[in-house]
Motif scaffolding. Structure first.
Motif, PDB file in Angstrom:
ATOM      1  N   UNK A 155       0.483  -1.313  -0.137  1.00  0.00           N
ATOM      2  CA  UNK A 155       0.198   0.191  -0.453  1.00  0.00           C
ATOM      3  C   UNK A 155       1.085   1.464   0.498  1.00  0.00           C
ATOM      4  N   UNK A 156       2.187   1.185  -0.927  1.00  0.00           N
ATOM      5  CA  UNK A 156       3.510   2.466  -0.763  1.00  0.00           C
ATOM      6  C   UNK A 156       2.396   3.210  -1.978  1.00  0.00           C
ATOM      7  N   UNK A 157       2.191   2.772  -2.706  1.00  0.00           N
ATOM      8  CA  UNK A 157       1.662   3.729  -4.289  1.00  0.00           C
ATOM      9  C   UNK A 157       2.231   4.890  -3.537  1.00  0.00           C
ATOM     10  N   UNK A 158       1.070   5.977  -2.959  1.00  0.00           N
ATOM     11  CA  UNK A 158       0.397   6.962  -3.369  1.00  0.00           C
ATOM     12  C   UNK A 158       1.727   7.532  -1.794  1.00  0.00           C
ATOM     13  N   UNK A 159       2.417   7.074  -1.076  1.00  0.00           N
ATOM     14  CA  UNK A 159       3.674   7.499  -0.209  1.00  0.00           C
ATOM     15  C   UNK A 159       5.355   7.850  -1.784  1.00  0.00           C
ATOM     16  N   UNK A 160       5.378   6.615  -2.264  1.00  0.00           N
ATOM     17  CA  UNK A 160       6.157   7.092  -3.009  1.00  0.00           C
ATOM     18  C   UNK A 160       6.495   7.508  -3.726  1.00  0.00           C
ATOM     19  N   UNK A 161       4.895   7.775  -4.456  1.00  0.00           N
ATOM     20  CA  UNK A 161       4.591   9.469  -5.591  1.00  0.00           C
ATOM     21  C   UNK A 161       3.896  10.420  -4.783  1.00  0.00           C
ATOM     22  N   UNK A 162       4.404  10.645  -3.631  1.00  0.00           N
ATOM     23  CA  UNK A 162       4.112  11.755  -2.925  1.00  0.00           C
ATOM     24  C   UNK A 162       5.938  12.110  -2.814  1.00  0.00           C
ATOM     25  N   UNK A 163       6.993  11.957  -3.258  1.00  0.00           N
ATOM     26  CA  UNK A 163       8.372  12.084  -3.151  1.00  0.00           C
ATOM     27  C   UNK A 163       8.691  13.499  -4.914  1.00  0.00           C
ATOM     28  N   UNK A 164       9.323  14.466  -4.407  1.00  0.00           N
ATOM     29  CA  UNK A 164      10.051  15.038  -5.787  1.00  0.00           C
ATOM     30  C   UNK A 164       9.822  14.115  -6.871  1.00  0.00           C
ATOM     31  N   UNK A 165      11.067  13.262  -6.869  1.00  0.00           N
ATOM     32  CA  UNK A 165      11.709  12.780  -7.739  1.00  0.00           C
ATOM     33  C   UNK A 165      11.662  10.918  -7.436  1.00  0.00           C
ATOM     34  N   UNK A 166      11.372  10.469  -8.832  1.00  0.00           N
ATOM     35  CA  UNK A 166      11.327   8.854  -8.125  1.00  0.00           C
ATOM     36  C   UNK A 166      12.155   8.670 -10.106  1.00  0.00           C
ATOM     37  N   UNK A 167      12.692   7.410  -8.659  1.00  0.00           N
ATOM     38  CA  UNK A 167      13.652   6.479  -9.746  1.00  0.00           C
ATOM     39  C   UNK A 167      13.172   5.287  -9.749  1.00  0.00           C
ATOM     40  N   UNK A 168      13.020   4.642 -10.804  1.00  0.00           N
ATOM     41  CA  UNK A 168      12.789   3.431 -10.411  1.00  0.00           C
ATOM     42  C   UNK A 168      13.695   2.397 -11.554  1.00  0.00           C
ATOM     43  N   UNK A 169      13.434   0.559 -11.848  1.00  0.00           N
ATOM     44  CA  UNK A 169      15.031   0.022 -12.324  1.00  0.00           C
ATOM     45  C   UNK A 169      14.013  -0.583 -13.612  1.00  0.00           C
ATOM     46  N   UNK A 170      14.915  -0.314 -14.663  1.00  0.00           N
ATOM     47  CA  UNK A 170      14.914  -1.864 -15.299  1.00  0.00           C
ATOM     48  C   UNK A 170      13.171  -1.992 -15.937  1.00  0.00           C
ATOM     49  N   UNK A 171      12.552  -0.624 -16.118  1.00  0.00           N
ATOM     50  CA  UNK A 171      11.431  -0.900 -16.481  1.00  0.00           C
ATOM     51  C   UNK A 171      10.748  -1.889 -16.614  1.00  0.00           C
ATOM     52  N   UNK A 172      10.265  -1.704 -15.095  1.00  0.00           N
ATOM     53  CA  UNK A 172       9.589  -2.423 -14.221  1.00  0.00           C
ATOM     54  C   UNK A 172       8.044  -2.093 -14.838  1.00  0.00           C
ATOM     55  N   UNK A 173       6.669  -2.746 -14.661  1.00  0.00           N
ATOM     56  CA  UNK A 173       5.534  -2.544 -14.828  1.00  0.00           C
ATOM     57  C   UNK A 173       5.349  -2.279 -13.480  1.00  0.00           C
ATOM     58  N   UNK A 174       4.155  -0.503 -13.499  1.00  0.00           N
ATOM     59  CA  UNK A 174       3.948   0.164 -12.595  1.00  0.00           C
ATOM     60  C   UNK A 174       2.185   0.353 -12.098  1.00  0.00           C
ATOM     61  N   UNK A 175       1.618   0.540 -13.313  1.00  0.00           N
ATOM     62  CA  UNK A 175       0.154   0.175 -13.454  1.00  0.00           C
ATOM     63  C   UNK A 175      -0.266  -0.846 -12.940  1.00  0.00           C
ATOM     64  N   UNK A 176      -0.174  -2.247 -12.804  1.00  0.00           N
ATOM     65  CA  UNK A 176      -1.027  -3.012 -12.646  1.00  0.00           C
ATOM     66  C   UNK A 176      -0.621  -3.122 -11.108  1.00  0.00           C
ATOM     67  N   UNK A 177       0.541  -2.420 -10.082  1.00  0.00           N
ATOM     68  CA  UNK A 177       0.962  -2.905  -9.067  1.00  0.00           C
ATOM     69  C   UNK A 177       0.621  -1.131  -8.787  1.00  0.00           C
TER      70      UNK A 177
END
Length: 277
Positions: A155-177
């Motif tokens: 349930x961390x989606x909103x908390x992660x999105x609240x950051x100013x800059x978000x770095x993700x690795x290797x094109x991991x899918x996000x919409x489904x999660x």
């Protein structure tokens, strides 16, 4: 397998070092004149305590909620580590080579395979940024999101999105999660091997469409591709570049500078000590 792990280690440390310079910069600059006090200087492990064994997720709460309150930033130590890193790292310059670095047809040597060379193609050159994508960019709060699956049901989606800059690795899918990992993406790494592992090597139109759809979700994000490390992934890089140009995708491409990879490669032992101290 060993060479793959080595490449991943270098890429991971490169990313961490680049963004370590920008993370919490406003807060640390406020303490540049502060003097060490008491036990605050003793060690990073004592001054920044996670107490992960006490993180018990409760209904409706974030998995990080209980741990964040127990972290304490040792500003003096942060500044000392940053000073050491800046001896060989320039985040703004090293995040990507720029158009002025090369011209089409130039031949360069791979960083981890100096006997092999790469010709700078027209497609690759056209996707090089004019200036560093990190030029004059600083952030108070960044999030680095991996793709191991540890965030499932967090349930961390909103908390992660609240950051100013978000770095993700290797094109991991996000919409489904999205509920667990969020959807905000500012900087995304993509090892060339992802083309083979996650998109079938573009063997058919379905694989290519899946890849294009994934990139179309990134909008104005920076797609960071380590293209100059070792021979073997150049065809994947070219396929990716061709699809980006053909479909006029809005993603911004970046390719780590040769100087950055050389610096990290030559400093791995000291970096391991630095990051674990």
């Amino acid at each position: 397998m060993r060479s793959v792990r080595k490449r991943w280690t270098i890429c991971t440390i490169s990313i961490l070092l680049i963004f370590y310079k920008t993370k919490e910069i406003a807060r640390t600059e406020e303490h540049q004149e502060a003097q060490p006090s008491g036990d605050g200087d003793s060690s990073l492990s004592r001054s920044m305590v996670n107490n992960s064994d006490k993180i018990n997720q409760k209904s409706g709460s974030s998995v990080f909620q209980h741990s964040v309150e127990r972290w304490k930033i040792n500003s003096s130590l942060v500044l000392e580590i940053r000073k050491n890193i800046l001896r060989f790292l320039d985040a703004e310059r090293d995040i990507s080579v720029v158009k002025s670095s090369f011209k089409p047809g130039d031949v360069i040597h791979y960083v981890l395979d100096r006997r092999r060379t790469l010709n700078i193609s027209q497609d690759l050159h056209s996707l090089l940024p004019e200036v560093s994508p990190m030029k004059n960019r600083r952030f108070k709060m960044c999030a680095v999101v991996g793709n191991s699956g540890i965030l499932l049901d967090s349930g961390c989606g909103k908390e992660i999105d609240s950051h100013e800059f978000v770095i993700r690795c290797n094109l991991a899918p996000v919409v489904e999660f999205a509920a667990d990992v969020g959807t905000k993406s500012d900087f995304i790494t993509m090892n060339p091997s992802v083309v083979q592992r996650a998109f079938g090597g573009f063997r058919n139109e379905s694989d290519r469409e899946k890849f294009v759809h994934r990139l179309s979700m990134l909008n104005d994000s920076v797609l960071w591709i380590p293209a100059f490390m070792v021979k073997g992934g150049e065809k994947h890089v070219e396929w990716v570049n061709a699809l980006i140009l053909k479909n006029k995708l809005k993603v911004r491409t970046a390719y780590p500078s040769l100087r950055l990879i050389h610096a990290v490669r030559g400093s791995l032992p000291s970096l391991c000590i630095l990051l674990s101290s």
